[in-house]
Write a protein that holds these residues in place. Structure first.
Motif, PDB file in Angstrom:
ATOM      1  N   PRO A   1       0.815  -1.218   0.000  1.00 27.36           N
ATOM      2  CA  PRO A   1       0.000   0.000   0.000  1.00 27.36           C
ATOM      3  C   PRO A   1       0.849   1.268   0.000  1.00 27.36           C
ATOM      4  O   PRO A   1       1.991   1.268   0.449  1.00 27.36           O
ATOM      5  CB  PRO A   1      -0.790  -0.108   1.305  1.00 27.36           C
ATOM      6  CG  PRO A   1       0.070  -0.943   2.195  1.00 27.36           C
ATOM      7  CD  PRO A   1       0.772  -1.916   1.279  1.00 27.36           C
ATOM      8  N   THR A   2       0.250   2.315  -0.528  1.00 23.44           N
ATOM      9  CA  THR A   2       0.848   3.641  -0.473  1.00 23.44           C
ATOM     10  C   THR A   2       0.178   4.373   0.675  1.00 23.44           C
ATOM     11  O   THR A   2      -1.049   4.475   0.719  1.00 23.44           O
ATOM     12  CB  THR A   2       0.609   4.400  -1.791  1.00 23.44           C
ATOM     13  OG1 THR A   2       1.166   3.631  -2.851  1.00 23.44           O
ATOM     14  CG2 THR A   2       1.254   5.757  -1.767  1.00 23.44           C
ATOM     15  N   GLY A   3       0.952   4.833   1.619  1.00 22.61           N
ATOM     16  CA  GLY A   3       0.407   5.533   2.779  1.00 22.61           C
ATOM     17  C   GLY A   3       0.971   6.933   2.861  1.00 22.61           C
ATOM     18  O   GLY A   3       1.837   7.327   2.084  1.00 22.61           O
ATOM     19  N   SER A   4       0.467   7.679   3.813  1.00 21.21           N
ATOM     20  CA  SER A   4       0.952   9.048   3.970  1.00 21.21           C
ATOM     21  C   SER A   4       1.765   9.176   5.253  1.00 21.21           C
ATOM     22  O   SER A   4       1.527   8.475   6.232  1.00 21.21           O
ATOM     23  CB  SER A   4      -0.214  10.036   3.980  1.00 21.21           C
ATOM     24  OG  SER A   4      -1.090   9.739   5.032  1.00 21.21           O
ATOM     25  N   LEU A   5       2.720  10.050   5.197  1.00 20.16           N
ATOM     26  CA  LEU A   5       3.546  10.379   6.347  1.00 20.16           C
ATOM     27  C   LEU A   5       3.035  11.718   6.849  1.00 20.16           C
ATOM     28  O   LEU A   5       2.948  12.676   6.082  1.00 20.16           O
ATOM     29  CB  LEU A   5       5.011  10.481   5.922  1.00 20.16           C
ATOM     30  CG  LEU A   5       6.035  10.746   7.003  1.00 20.16           C
ATOM     31  CD1 LEU A   5       6.091   9.575   7.980  1.00 20.16           C
ATOM     32  CD2 LEU A   5       7.408  10.950   6.380  1.00 20.16           C
ATOM     33  N   VAL A   6       2.671  11.778   8.105  1.00 21.63           N
ATOM     34  CA  VAL A   6       2.078  13.004   8.623  1.00 21.63           C
ATOM     35  C   VAL A   6       2.901  13.555   9.782  1.00 21.63           C
ATOM     36  O   VAL A   6       3.651  12.827  10.426  1.00 21.63           O
ATOM     37  CB  VAL A   6       0.625  12.782   9.093  1.00 21.63           C
ATOM     38  CG1 VAL A   6      -0.251  12.347   7.945  1.00 21.63           C
ATOM     39  CG2 VAL A   6       0.563  11.779  10.221  1.00 21.63           C
ATOM     40  N   THR A   7       2.730  14.821  10.015  1.00 24.48           N
ATOM     41  CA  THR A   7       3.331  15.489  11.159  1.00 24.48           C
ATOM     42  C   THR A   7       2.202  15.996  12.033  1.00 24.48           C
ATOM     43  O   THR A   7       1.266  16.628  11.534  1.00 24.48           O
ATOM     44  CB  THR A   7       4.207  16.676  10.709  1.00 24.48           C
ATOM     45  OG1 THR A   7       5.237  16.182   9.863  1.00 24.48           O
ATOM     46  CG2 THR A   7       4.809  17.398  11.901  1.00 24.48           C
ATOM     47  N   ILE A   8       2.282  15.703  13.302  1.00 26.34           N
ATOM     48  CA  ILE A   8       1.296  16.206  14.253  1.00 26.34           C
ATOM     49  C   ILE A   8       2.005  17.192  15.161  1.00 26.34           C
ATOM     50  O   ILE A   8       3.006  16.864  15.790  1.00 26.34           O
ATOM     51  CB  ILE A   8       0.678  15.063  15.085  1.00 26.34           C
ATOM     52  CG1 ILE A   8      -0.045  14.094  14.160  1.00 26.34           C
ATOM     53  CG2 ILE A   8      -0.244  15.631  16.156  1.00 26.34           C
ATOM     54  CD1 ILE A   8      -0.573  12.870  14.849  1.00 26.34           C
TER      55      ILE A   8
END
Length: 93
Positions: free
Chosen positions: A75-82
């Protein structure tokens, strides 16, 4: 490649990393744009995948015998910053 080390292939706007597994294999992750002139969205065919990896990671390609299958099946996922403040609660991190 060193079997107990993290390997990183940095590029201008993306990178690939290889994390070592206990059995001596590696798990690779490509951090890349979802959309754009050169991105997941524009890399549609097996030839596109081969061309991209051959141009950007030529030393890694021989080490990835299942590159095409892995690229298609994972799968292609997203990298997020919180961001949050404060990042502690009652003097505890």
């Amino acid at each position: 490649m060193e079997k107990n080390a993290l390997h990183i292939w940095p590029r201008k706007s993306f990178m690939m990393i290889a994390l070592p597994n206990p059995d001596g294999s590696f798990t690779c992750t490509l951090f890349w744009e979802f959309e754009g002139a050169r991105s997941f969205a524009t890399t549609k065919t097996n030839d596109d995948v081969r061309r991209f990896f051959g141009e950007e990671f030529p030393d890694a390609v021989p080490l990835m015998p299942t590159l095409l299958e892995d690229f298609r099946q994972n799968p292609t996922g997203s990298l997020v910053t919180i961001r949050c403040a404060p990042w502690y609660y009652r003097n505890k991190v």
